[in-house]
Design a protein around this motif. Structure first.
Motif, PDB file in Angstrom:
ATOM      1  N   GLY A  92       0.935  -1.381  -0.123  1.00 16.92           N
ATOM      2  CA  GLY A  92      -0.426   0.081   0.370  1.00 16.92           C
ATOM      3  C   GLY A  92       0.942   1.188   0.171  1.00 16.92           C
ATOM      4  O   GLY A  92       0.539   2.164  -0.968  1.00 16.92           O
ATOM      5  N   ALA A  93       1.923   1.373   0.790  1.00 19.25           N
ATOM      6  CA  ALA A  93       2.975   2.487   1.359  1.00 19.25           C
ATOM      7  C   ALA A  93       3.425   2.777  -0.483  1.00 19.25           C
ATOM      8  O   ALA A  93       3.899   4.134  -0.532  1.00 19.25           O
ATOM      9  CB  ALA A  93       3.682   2.554   1.916  1.00 19.25           C
ATOM     10  N   GLN A  94       3.915   1.393  -0.935  1.00 25.25           N
ATOM     11  CA  GLN A  94       4.807   1.645  -2.248  1.00 25.25           C
ATOM     12  C   GLN A  94       3.549   1.912  -3.662  1.00 25.25           C
ATOM     13  O   GLN A  94       3.953   2.810  -4.514  1.00 25.25           O
ATOM     14  CB  GLN A  94       4.957   0.347  -3.064  1.00 25.25           C
ATOM     15  CG  GLN A  94       5.784  -0.077  -3.834  1.00 25.25           C
ATOM     16  CD  GLN A  94       7.386   0.509  -3.544  1.00 25.25           C
ATOM     17  OE1 GLN A  94       7.729   1.018  -2.480  1.00 25.25           O
ATOM     18  NE2 GLN A  94       8.136   0.983  -5.122  1.00 25.25           N
ATOM     19  N   ALA A  95       2.675   1.710  -3.626  1.00 25.91           N
ATOM     20  CA  ALA A  95       1.236   1.974  -4.820  1.00 25.91           C
ATOM     21  C   ALA A  95       1.000   3.418  -4.196  1.00 25.91           C
ATOM     22  O   ALA A  95       0.772   4.162  -5.353  1.00 25.91           O
ATOM     23  CB  ALA A  95       0.443   1.248  -4.132  1.00 25.91           C
ATOM     24  N   ALA A  96       1.155   3.888  -3.095  1.00 24.47           N
ATOM     25  CA  ALA A  96       0.727   5.958  -2.483  1.00 24.47           C
ATOM     26  C   ALA A  96       1.996   6.420  -3.393  1.00 24.47           C
ATOM     27  O   ALA A  96       1.438   7.479  -3.787  1.00 24.47           O
ATOM     28  CB  ALA A  96       0.642   5.736  -1.080  1.00 24.47           C
TER      29      ALA A  96
END
Length: 606
Positions: A92-96
């Protein structure tokens, strides 16, 4: 959870497809695409059409997000050791992060903007970028930058799930190590590229854009050592998370500096400040958000196991603190002129400041680096450490005495650099002493070679600084000139034609000493018609103990030609050391991954 991995994989593939399409329009010289028209020409050699796709702001940002997307896909497909909640938070952090940069491309830096009417031909690529180095240097560096973003995402994921511990560190370590390897290669290759391409004979100028790549490397080096302590000794938990945030913030600061247009550099993509504001906003969101999360979760991040001051952990903490001090010096020296300019004060911070401020700290760092691998984990005895350090100390003393006797004395920093390099080289190989080399773990070999690479590189820097000889002459045809141990004679100037340039080429006959064999060097002064630019193409002779570096300048009214000649003893050690550091990192990575896989296999089947 079932959809997370496929979604991450597909977005990586789509980003790769977009980059492939941009390369295709450059290869076809499709001038209906604004970016191609502004940065290419139908007469360019095929290699520069290919590499020219990322030799500009928009293309390089698309390459950036492509590597970012592929990194997210790789984490989704390869990471199986993290608990599912932590993995989901990490992805999720990488996608953000990816979402912010996709928005940056779409709303501020569209690489596929069209042009109407379509011009007959393009404006051409900056001649300084027309070098094979363009094909390798930026992708290598970007993989390093993006790899740090993965370490950052792991840290955020662990904070979200309150799972900061050895398992998280073991999962993050290969990504941090991989990013550090590529950053090392990128910085080393970039240094050599600038050295031979710019024609001024320097390998590092503390240029703001050079600093922008050095700062993440310094933070990543500290992170790498800290995450190893957390993975193997369950210590430095909060420090490891904070270093992951700092390393990524340095990557973002570097991106902002290069693309905001607030500085002037041969490396910078000088674009309008609105794009810089966009990146600044992303920097505030990502780093600010991570710091807020860190503050909220700090109560749940237990400190882990303790250790004595005299221990390997203690040396690693000292190592990290000194790296942080150097990072602070570089950051302040880089940003200070920009801040001063905002108050109407024009000034520059150059090599004298960085060398005097960071040099002594770096030498202290090297001294601790020599002692670290000779210390035991948790606690050690100071007297026993001194006994183990006797050989490195003797090596440093011998090297220092040898330099003093041979030269009669040189400047203090190069002198200490050469002495400490010899001591570090001896200390680096000491962990192999009395070991069965065939049964020594691969990651131990990696540590030894990486530290040895630091010693080799330091020896090259100190030697180049202390012993370089420079000769600037107005040469007539047939006149011999001396530089260091070499005799250089200008035999003549002739015109030559290249693929998309013309040049005046000097024929220099060179020999070492009075009895050496003659050989020929051919430096050029090139003219590019599109865009109209004159560049100096150096001619370099590489021998075991250094390089002879020659540059052709302009003629004067009396028919003489300006020649710049340098003799640079052991300068090649700088880049040889960089290659050894990266090789050591690669061996460590392979060794760690193999060990983790064996451990996972045993847990699954035993």
């Amino acid at each position: 959870m079932a959809a997370v991995r496929p979604v991450a994989f597909v977005q990586g593939l789509l980003a790769l497809l977009a980059m492939g399409l941009l390369i295709a329009v450059f290869m076809r010289s499709d001038m209906s695409v604004l970016l191609v028209a502004q940065n290419s020409h139908s007469d360019k050699p095929l290699l520069y059409k290919f590499a020219g796709a990322w030799g500009n702001h928009e293309g390089s940002m698309l390459l950036w997000v492509t590597i970012l997307g592929l990194a997210g896909a790789a984490v989704a497909m390869l990471e199986h050791n993290l608990p599912k909640p932590t993995l989901i938070a990490t992805l999720g952090a990488q996608a953000a992060i990816a979402l912010g940069f996709y928005a940056f491309l779409l709303f501020s830096s569209n690489p596929f903007a069209r042009l109407d009417p379509v011009p007959a031909d393009g404006a051409g690529l900056n001649p300084l970028l027309q070098d094979p180095g363009l094909a390798f240097h930026p992708p290598t560096l970007y993989i390093g930058y993006v790899g740090i973003s993965v370490a950052f995402s792991f840290a955020v994921g662990a904070l979200v799930t309150r799972d900061v511990g050895p398992a998280f560190a073991r999962a993050m370590r290969p990504w941090a190590l991989g990013a550090w390897i590529f950053l090392t290669l990128g910085i080393t290759a970039g240094s050599y590229w600038a050295y031979y391409e710019l024609g001024w004979g320097g390998w590092w100028f503390w240029d703001p854009v050079e600093n922008a790549s050095l700062m993440p490397w310094l933070a990543a080096t500290a992170l790498l050592h800290s995450v190893s302590v957390l993975a193997t000794r369950d210590g430095l938990r909060a420090w490891t998370v904070m270093l992951a945030v700092v390393a990524f913030s340095m990557s973002m600061v570097g991106t902002f500096l290069v693309r905001s247009g607030i500085l002037t550099s041969v490396h910078a993509f000088a674009v309008d400040p609105k794009r810089g504001s966009f990146i600044l906003a992303l920097l505030a969101i990502y780093i600010g958000g991570a710091l807020v999360l860190f503050a909220l979760r700090i109560g749940t991040v237990r400190q882990g196991r303790t250790f004595d001051l005299v221990s390997r952990e203690g040396a690693l903490v000292a190592n990290n603190l000194l790296l942080s001090v150097i990072l602070g010096i570089v950051l302040i020296g880089t940003l200070y002129p920009i801040v001063a300019a905002s108050f109407g004060v024009q000034l520059s911070v150059g090599p004298p400041f960085f060398n005097k401020a960071a040099g002594p700290v770096a030498l202290a760092l090297v001294a601790i680096m020599g002692a670290g691998p000779l210390l035991r984990w948790r606690r050690d005895d100071g007297n026993e450490l001194v006994e183990r350090m006797m050989l490195p100390i003797a090596a440093a003393a011998l090297a220092g005495a040898g330099v003093f006797i041979a030269t009669g004395g040189i400047a203090i920093l190069p002198f200490l650099g050469i002495a400490l390099a010899a001591g570090l080289a001896a200390a680096s190989v000491a962990p192999l002493w009395k070991r069965n080399l065939r049964r020594t773990p691969l990651f131990t070999w990696g540590m030894v070679i990486a530290h040895l690479g630091i010693a080799v590189s330091l020896a090259g820097m100190a030697s180049e600084s202390a012993f370089t000889k420079e000769t600037l002459v107005a040469a007539r045809v047939g006149e011999p000139h001396r530089v260091g141990p070499y005799i250089v004679r200008l035999d003549g100037i002739s015109p030559v034609i290249g693929a998309n340039w013309s040049a005046l080429q000097a024929r220099l006959s060179v020999r070492r000493g009075e009895d050496g064999d003659w050989f020929v060097l051919r430096p050029q002064s090139r003219f590019f018609a599109s865009p109209p630019t004159v560049t100096s193409e150096s001619a370099i002779a590489t021998v075991l103990d250094g390089q002879l570096y020659t540059v052709l300048g302009a003629p004067d009214e009396q028919g003489r030609w300006q020649l710049r000649l340098w003799w640079k003893p052991f300068v090649t050690f700088i880049w040889l050391g960089g290659a050894l550091i990266a090789l050591g990192g690669a061996l460590s990575l392979i060794g760690r991954v193999r060990r983790e896989r064996k451990a996972s296999y045993r847990e699954a089947y035993v």
